[in-house]
Design a protein around this motif. Structure first.
Motif, PDB file in Angstrom:
ATOM      1  N   VAL A  74     -15.955  -8.809  -6.728  1.00 12.42           N
ATOM      2  CA  VAL A  74     -15.895  -9.351  -8.092  1.00 12.42           C
ATOM      3  C   VAL A  74     -17.111  -8.832  -8.854  1.00 12.42           C
ATOM      4  O   VAL A  74     -18.173  -8.600  -8.275  1.00 12.42           O
ATOM      5  CB  VAL A  74     -15.885 -10.892  -8.107  1.00 12.42           C
ATOM      6  CG1 VAL A  74     -14.600 -11.430  -7.532  1.00 12.42           C
ATOM      7  CG2 VAL A  74     -17.072 -11.463  -7.344  1.00 12.42           C
ATOM      8  N   ALA A  75     -16.919  -8.636 -10.157  1.00 14.75           N
ATOM      9  CA  ALA A  75     -18.002  -8.143 -11.010  1.00 14.75           C
ATOM     10  C   ALA A  75     -17.706  -8.548 -12.445  1.00 14.75           C
ATOM     11  O   ALA A  75     -16.555  -8.809 -12.805  1.00 14.75           O
ATOM     12  CB  ALA A  75     -18.147  -6.632 -10.886  1.00 14.75           C
ATOM     13  N   GLU A  76     -18.765  -8.589 -13.245  1.00 17.51           N
ATOM     14  CA  GLU A  76     -18.598  -8.987 -14.642  1.00 17.51           C
ATOM     15  C   GLU A  76     -17.861  -7.934 -15.456  1.00 17.51           C
ATOM     16  O   GLU A  76     -17.133  -8.243 -16.379  1.00 17.51           O
ATOM     17  CB  GLU A  76     -19.974  -9.256 -15.266  1.00 17.51           C
ATOM     18  CG  GLU A  76     -20.688 -10.472 -14.703  1.00 17.51           C
ATOM     19  CD  GLU A  76     -19.949 -11.766 -14.998  1.00 17.51           C
ATOM     20  OE1 GLU A  76     -19.257 -11.837 -16.040  1.00 17.51           O
ATOM     21  OE2 GLU A  76     -20.061 -12.700 -14.200  1.00 17.51           O
ATOM     22  N   GLY A  77     -18.069  -6.680 -15.136  1.00 15.44           N
ATOM     23  CA  GLY A  77     -17.412  -5.600 -15.875  1.00 15.44           C
ATOM     24  C   GLY A  77     -17.093  -4.438 -14.964  1.00 15.44           C
ATOM     25  O   GLY A  77     -16.943  -4.592 -13.750  1.00 15.44           O
ATOM     26  N   ARG A  78     -17.004  -3.264 -15.540  1.00 12.36           N
ATOM     27  CA  ARG A  78     -16.716  -2.066 -14.762  1.00 12.36           C
ATOM     28  C   ARG A  78     -17.944  -1.671 -13.945  1.00 12.36           C
ATOM     29  O   ARG A  78     -19.074  -1.789 -14.412  1.00 12.36           O
ATOM     30  CB  ARG A  78     -16.296  -0.917 -15.684  1.00 12.36           C
ATOM     31  CG  ARG A  78     -14.974  -1.176 -16.396  1.00 12.36           C
ATOM     32  CD  ARG A  78     -14.648  -0.007 -17.325  1.00 12.36           C
ATOM     33  NE  ARG A  78     -14.501   1.235 -16.596  1.00 12.36           N
ATOM     34  CZ  ARG A  78     -13.379   1.658 -16.046  1.00 12.36           C
ATOM     35  NH1 ARG A  78     -12.282   0.905 -16.130  1.00 12.36           N
ATOM     36  NH2 ARG A  78     -13.307   2.812 -15.418  1.00 12.36           N
ATOM     37  N   VAL A  79     -17.699  -1.184 -12.738  1.00 10.79           N
ATOM     38  CA  VAL A  79     -18.788  -0.824 -11.831  1.00 10.79           C
ATOM     39  C   VAL A  79     -18.563   0.605 -11.327  1.00 10.79           C
ATOM     40  O   VAL A  79     -17.453   0.967 -10.946  1.00 10.79           O
ATOM     41  CB  VAL A  79     -18.856  -1.796 -10.628  1.00 10.79           C
ATOM     42  CG1 VAL A  79     -19.971  -1.379  -9.674  1.00 10.79           C
ATOM     43  CG2 VAL A  79     -19.065  -3.217 -11.097  1.00 10.79           C
ATOM     44  N   ASP A  80     -19.621   1.388 -11.334  1.00 12.96           N
ATOM     45  CA  ASP A  80     -19.556   2.736 -10.781  1.00 12.96           C
ATOM     46  C   ASP A  80     -19.922   2.650  -9.296  1.00 12.96           C
ATOM     47  O   ASP A  80     -21.095   2.529  -8.930  1.00 12.96           O
ATOM     48  CB  ASP A  80     -20.544   3.655 -11.510  1.00 12.96           C
ATOM     49  CG  ASP A  80     -20.438   5.106 -11.039  1.00 12.96           C
ATOM     50  OD1 ASP A  80     -19.610   5.379 -10.134  1.00 12.96           O
ATOM     51  OD2 ASP A  80     -21.182   5.955 -11.563  1.00 12.96           O
ATOM     52  N   PHE A  81     -18.902   2.698  -8.439  1.00 17.54           N
ATOM     53  CA  PHE A  81     -19.141   2.547  -7.003  1.00 17.54           C
ATOM     54  C   PHE A  81     -18.825   3.832  -6.228  1.00 17.54           C
ATOM     55  O   PHE A  81     -18.626   3.798  -5.014  1.00 17.54           O
ATOM     56  CB  PHE A  81     -18.299   1.396  -6.439  1.00 17.54           C
ATOM     57  CG  PHE A  81     -16.860   1.403  -6.866  1.00 17.54           C
ATOM     58  CD1 PHE A  81     -15.968   2.357  -6.372  1.00 17.54           C
ATOM     59  CD2 PHE A  81     -16.397   0.458  -7.759  1.00 17.54           C
ATOM     60  CE1 PHE A  81     -14.652   2.363  -6.752  1.00 17.54           C
ATOM     61  CE2 PHE A  81     -15.062   0.458  -8.151  1.00 17.54           C
ATOM     62  CZ  PHE A  81     -14.183   1.404  -7.641  1.00 17.54           C
ATOM     63  N   ARG A  82     -18.829   4.970  -6.896  1.00 18.33           N
ATOM     64  CA  ARG A  82     -18.470   6.222  -6.236  1.00 18.33           C
ATOM     65  C   ARG A  82     -19.453   6.572  -5.114  1.00 18.33           C
ATOM     66  O   ARG A  82     -19.043   6.975  -4.023  1.00 18.33           O
ATOM     67  CB  ARG A  82     -18.392   7.345  -7.266  1.00 18.33           C
ATOM     68  CG  ARG A  82     -17.175   7.244  -8.187  1.00 18.33           C
ATOM     69  CD  ARG A  82     -17.223   8.280  -9.284  1.00 18.33           C
ATOM     70  NE  ARG A  82     -18.330   8.017 -10.212  1.00 18.33           N
ATOM     71  CZ  ARG A  82     -18.581   8.766 -11.286  1.00 18.33           C
ATOM     72  NH1 ARG A  82     -17.813   9.822 -11.556  1.00 18.33           N
ATOM     73  NH2 ARG A  82     -19.594   8.478 -12.093  1.00 18.33           N
TER      74      ARG A  82
ATOM     75  N   GLU B 179     -11.538   2.198   0.242  1.00 13.77           N
ATOM     76  CA  GLU B 179     -11.085   1.855  -1.105  1.00 13.77           C
ATOM     77  C   GLU B 179     -11.834   0.619  -1.578  1.00 13.77           C
ATOM     78  O   GLU B 179     -12.171  -0.258  -0.775  1.00 13.77           O
ATOM     79  CB  GLU B 179      -9.576   1.583  -1.132  1.00 13.77           C
ATOM     80  CG  GLU B 179      -8.707   2.810  -0.916  1.00 13.77           C
ATOM     81  CD  GLU B 179      -7.231   2.504  -1.086  1.00 13.77           C
ATOM     82  OE1 GLU B 179      -6.908   1.376  -1.539  1.00 13.77           O
ATOM     83  OE2 GLU B 179      -6.409   3.374  -0.761  1.00 13.77           O
ATOM     84  N   MET B 180     -12.096   0.553  -2.879  1.00 18.82           N
ATOM     85  CA  MET B 180     -12.737  -0.611  -3.491  1.00 18.82           C
ATOM     86  C   MET B 180     -11.778  -1.196  -4.517  1.00 18.82           C
ATOM     87  O   MET B 180     -11.227  -0.471  -5.349  1.00 18.82           O
ATOM     88  CB  MET B 180     -14.045  -0.218  -4.181  1.00 18.82           C
ATOM     89  CG  MET B 180     -15.036   0.517  -3.293  1.00 18.82           C
ATOM     90  SD  MET B 180     -15.785  -0.529  -2.027  1.00 18.82           S
ATOM     91  CE  MET B 180     -16.784  -1.628  -3.033  1.00 18.82           C
ATOM     92  N   LYS B 181     -11.554  -2.507  -4.451  1.00 20.88           N
ATOM     93  CA  LYS B 181     -10.653  -3.175  -5.392  1.00 20.88           C
ATOM     94  C   LYS B 181     -11.342  -4.380  -6.008  1.00 20.88           C
ATOM     95  O   LYS B 181     -11.868  -5.238  -5.295  1.00 20.88           O
ATOM     96  CB  LYS B 181      -9.362  -3.608  -4.692  1.00 20.88           C
ATOM     97  CG  LYS B 181      -8.465  -2.444  -4.291  1.00 20.88           C
ATOM     98  CD  LYS B 181      -7.116  -2.923  -3.789  1.00 20.88           C
ATOM     99  CE  LYS B 181      -6.205  -1.758  -3.448  1.00 20.88           C
ATOM    100  NZ  LYS B 181      -4.856  -2.225  -2.983  1.00 20.88           N
ATOM    101  N   GLN B 182     -11.326  -4.419  -7.321  1.00 16.87           N
ATOM    102  CA  GLN B 182     -11.919  -5.545  -8.046  1.00 16.87           C
ATOM    103  C   GLN B 182     -10.888  -6.651  -8.211  1.00 16.87           C
ATOM    104  O   GLN B 182      -9.742  -6.394  -8.595  1.00 16.87           O
ATOM    105  CB  GLN B 182     -12.423  -5.090  -9.416  1.00 16.87           C
ATOM    106  CG  GLN B 182     -13.203  -6.153 -10.172  1.00 16.87           C
ATOM    107  CD  GLN B 182     -13.875  -5.579 -11.417  1.00 16.87           C
ATOM    108  OE1 GLN B 182     -13.816  -4.375 -11.660  1.00 16.87           O
ATOM    109  NE2 GLN B 182     -14.510  -6.429 -12.196  1.00 16.87           N
ATOM    110  N   ILE B 183     -11.267  -7.882  -7.888  1.00 16.30           N
ATOM    111  CA  ILE B 183     -10.359  -9.025  -7.984  1.00 16.30           C
ATOM    112  C   ILE B 183     -10.947 -10.064  -8.925  1.00 16.30           C
ATOM    113  O   ILE B 183     -12.124  -9.986  -9.323  1.00 16.30           O
ATOM    114  CB  ILE B 183     -10.087  -9.656  -6.599  1.00 16.30           C
ATOM    115  CG1 ILE B 183     -11.391 -10.152  -5.964  1.00 16.30           C
ATOM    116  CG2 ILE B 183      -9.396  -8.654  -5.685  1.00 16.30           C
ATOM    117  CD1 ILE B 183     -11.190 -10.863  -4.640  1.00 16.30           C
ATOM    118  N   GLY B 184     -10.151 -11.078  -9.268  1.00 17.93           N
ATOM    119  CA  GLY B 184     -10.586 -12.117 -10.184  1.00 17.93           C
ATOM    120  C   GLY B 184     -11.224 -13.300  -9.474  1.00 17.93           C
ATOM    121  O   GLY B 184     -11.272 -13.377  -8.245  1.00 17.93           O
ATOM    122  N   ALA B 185     -11.666 -14.257 -10.295  1.00 19.99           N
ATOM    123  CA  ALA B 185     -12.357 -15.424  -9.761  1.00 19.99           C
ATOM    124  C   ALA B 185     -11.440 -16.275  -8.894  1.00 19.99           C
ATOM    125  O   ALA B 185     -11.877 -16.845  -7.881  1.00 19.99           O
ATOM    126  CB  ALA B 185     -12.923 -16.261 -10.916  1.00 19.99           C
TER     127      ALA B 185
END
Length: 282
Positions: A131-139, A154-160
């Protein structure tokens, strides 16, 4: 000429089985084949994320006509002791991958919070949920983890809400959170649902552990909407055996209304539907 039975020689309808891939997780349909699967039985299936061990939640049954059977994959087999051993090894890999990822996030001062790591059954790929507040550069993080773990990353952003489902906890009601114990899918929850139930619009009281509106706000919403249909709206003028006046409040569960009488200084009385003139049989 003999009659021909159109169903003679036809193949029986294939049966499907609903399987969850995690506790209180979403249900996925698979072709059951000829297996007599029972609820709670562990099976090996091929999911979008790869081969997984899942749990039968709904036993084999005939599918609804709206289900496209051509898109469903069959159950591979009932899980064996070897599969359970592989599952335990996978859990061990996931624990190590989580620790490693947390260290790399901390070292790189990346503005993200790791929630979980999920290996495929064949250990060829690992998915990190965060989880993150906005876009994240995780390359750079992905390259580092892939070189260290020697697998596809793989990295996947999920909600609260998804985060809370994974981490779990106790709700203000004193019970385990619905999302982590039995609630399989999230449905929309709105402030209107709280308003319809006469709840105070206090954000601290309406928010769940995830910071979003509580899922339980929708449990009784339909019942309140149905019960309110029989009651006159607030502000409506009504005729009542206890005195005519205007409705100032609804008691939905009691199926009564509070009426401010037009006479006697605006005294407020409580009336049932039977007390209203318009509701009495003619």
């Amino acid at each position: 000429m003999a009659d021909i039975d159109p169903f003679e020689g036809s193949q029986p309808m294939p049966k499907i089985v609903a399987v969850s891939l995690q506790q209180a997780g979403h249900l996925y349909n698979f072709l059951a084949g000829d297996r007599a699967l029972r609820r709670g039985e562990r099976v090996l299936v091929e999911s979008e994320a790869g081969t997984r061990v899942g749990t039968v939640e709904i036993e084999p049954h005939e599918p609804a006509v709206t289900i496209d059977l051509s898109s469903l994959r069959p159950v591979i087999r009932i899980a064996s002791d070897n599969d359970f051993q592989a599952e335990r090894e996978t859990l061990s890999r996931e624990a190590y991958a989580r620790r490693l990822c947390v260290e790399r996030i901390r070292e790189g001062r990346i503005q993200m919070k790791l929630v979980s790591a999920d290996y495929t059954f064949d250990a060829r790929k690992v998915v990190f949920y965060f989880v993150a507040e906005g876009r994240v550069d995780f390359r750079d993080l992905v390259r580092d983890l892939a070189n260290t773990l020697r697998v596809r990353v793989e990295m996947k952003q999920i909600g609260a809400r998804d985060e809370t489902k994974v981490t779990g906890g106790m709700g203000p009601c004193g019970r385990e959170l619905c999302c982590s114990s039995w609630l399989r899918d999230f449905e929309a929850v709105t402030v209107k649902m709280a308003r319809e139930q006469g709840l105070a619009l206090n954000p601290s009281r309406l928010a769940g552990m995830c910071g979003r509106l509580k899922c339980c706000l929708r449990y009784e919403y339909a019942s309140y909407v149905e019960l309110k249909r029989a009651l006159p709206n607030v502000g409506k003028r009504v005729q009542c055996v206890k005195g005519d006046g205007r409705v100032v409040r609804q008691n939905v569960l009691k199926q009564t209304v509070l009426i401010q009488r037009e006479e006697e200084g605006g005294v407020v009385v409580e009336a049932t539907l039977e007390d209203l003139v318009a509701s009495r049989p003619q």
